[in-house]
Design an enzyme around this catalytic site. Structure first.
Site, PDB file in Angstrom:
ATOM      1  N   GLY A   1     -17.841  10.400  38.024  1.00  0.00           N
ATOM      2  CA  GLY A   1     -16.784   9.589  38.620  1.00  0.00           C
ATOM      3  C   GLY A   1     -15.378   9.963  38.239  1.00  0.00           C
ATOM      4  N   CYS A   2     -15.157  11.153  37.648  1.00  0.00           N
ATOM      5  CA  CYS A   2     -13.811  11.511  37.196  1.00  0.00           C
ATOM      6  C   CYS A   2     -12.852  11.698  38.366  1.00  0.00           C
ATOM      7  CB  CYS A   2     -13.867  12.769  36.340  1.00  0.00           C
ATOM      8  SG  CYS A   2     -14.911  12.599  34.881  1.00  0.00           S
ATOM      9  N   SER A   3     -13.323  12.340  39.443  1.00  0.00           N
ATOM     10  CA  SER A   3     -12.455  12.531  40.608  1.00  0.00           C
ATOM     11  C   SER A   3     -12.147  11.205  41.286  1.00  0.00           C
ATOM     12  CB  SER A   3     -13.112  13.491  41.605  1.00  0.00           C
ATOM     13  OG  SER A   3     -13.238  14.781  41.044  1.00  0.00           O
TER      14      SER A   3
END
Length: 322
Positions: A207-209
């Site tokens: 979920g970093c982007s």
């Protein structure tokens, strides 16, 4: 009993009781002088109608439940006809959810397409089955709070200098007016490049982007809430981060900490994954005058984390803010 007492005992208004009578759900008894009167079975009926309304079942669909009570059952949903109403209501909700999901997916697609219009021709020519890391998949495991960040509030940032994705150097302990948001993340995926094996099974990894895009989309609101600077921070190199900033059109820079200098100085939580002996666990620091004022950890889901930060900022305005 009169209608006023019925309404009071059933937790309804007189107007509501009159409406139920008007549509034929309840029928008052008549005294010898013609006055309308109500009994205990009317109280039970009105209460049943109100319980159903709280579930989203309109009074007009309550007849099977009242007939079930009139037949001597203790509960209005002990009859087959009542269960059919439940099934119909669930089917209607499923239909609404499906439509909302379709609309959300369409909006997410348009958002991603809009944000990706600065891609190079190489990016636009990627194979259609390449994973889109700006969309958070379903069924991700939720991270537990292991207490690894409980010691952070009140700590001063160490005198470290880290490179930024825009080619600058940032001294962490240098005071910056207002509040500074530093969100730490493990790594950002790049289209056409696989994430580590088993990445989605690691709680809090994926979920970093989506988190970066969420901070992008709420950047103006964060500034309005008193945030003067926003930084993302990971152990990826500054050139890699610069590509992410450009591809996702982020209005803020990233900080590169390849040596985990900040993690060692503040004893920040990390984890390992395939091909990576050490990665930062996802957490966010709210820093004021070089001191950690608040920490968010664990973070889930990451694609709405900026709203969580905004809510905290609104609930905790700076006492010295003008």
């Amino acid at each position: 009993m009169r209608i006023g007492e019925l309404a009071q005992r059933a937790g309804a208004t007189v107007k509501a009781v009159r409406y139920y009578e008007q549509i034929g759900l309840i029928t008052p008894d008549r005294e010898h002088n013609g006055y309308r009167t109500f009994g205990e079975h009317h109280v039970q009926a009105v209460q049943e109608i109100r319980k159903l309304a709280a579930l989203g079942i309109a009074p007009a669909r309550a007849t099977p439940f009242l007939e079930c009570l009139d037949a001597g059952h203790e509960h209005g949903d002990e009859c087959v006809s009542s269960l059919a109403v439940y099934r119909d209501a669930i089917a209607e909700i499923d239909g609404v959810l499906a439509e909302l999901t379709r609309r959300r997916n369409d909006l997410q697609t348009r958002l991603n397409e809009s944000a990706a219009r600065t891609f190079s021709d190489h990016h636009e020519a990627k194979e259609p089955d390449v994973t889109d890391y700006t969309i958070l998949p379903d069924g991700l495991p939720v991270p537990d709070d292991d207490g690894a960040a409980a010691h952070l509030p009140g700590l001063k940032l160490p005198p470290l200098t880290l490179p930024t994705s825009d080619g600058e150097q940032l001294r962490l302990d240098q005071p910056i007016p207002g509040r500074v948001v530093i969100y730490l993340y493990p790594l950002t995926g790049r289209p056409g490049v696989d994430l580590p094996e088993g990445w989605d099974a690691i709680p809090g990894a994926r979920g970093c982007s989506t988190e970066a895009c969420n901070f992008r989309d709420h950047f103006t609101e964060l500034r309005d809430a008193g945030v003067t600077r926003v930084f993302g921070l990971s152990s990826q190199d500054a050139d890699y981060q610069a590509e992410v900033v450009d591809r996702l059109r982020l209005p803020f820079p990233m900080l590169s900490d390849e040596a985990f200098a900040l993690g060692d100085a503040l004893h920040l939580p990390t984890f390992a994954a395939e091909g990576h002996d050490r990665l930062y666990s996802r957490l966010t620091l709210i820093v004021t005058n070089g001191v950690v004022e608040h920490v968010f950890y664990p973070i889930f889901p990451p694609n709405t984390h900026a709203q969580q930060v905004l809510a905290w900022l609104h609930e905790n305005p700076r006492k010295d803010a003008e």
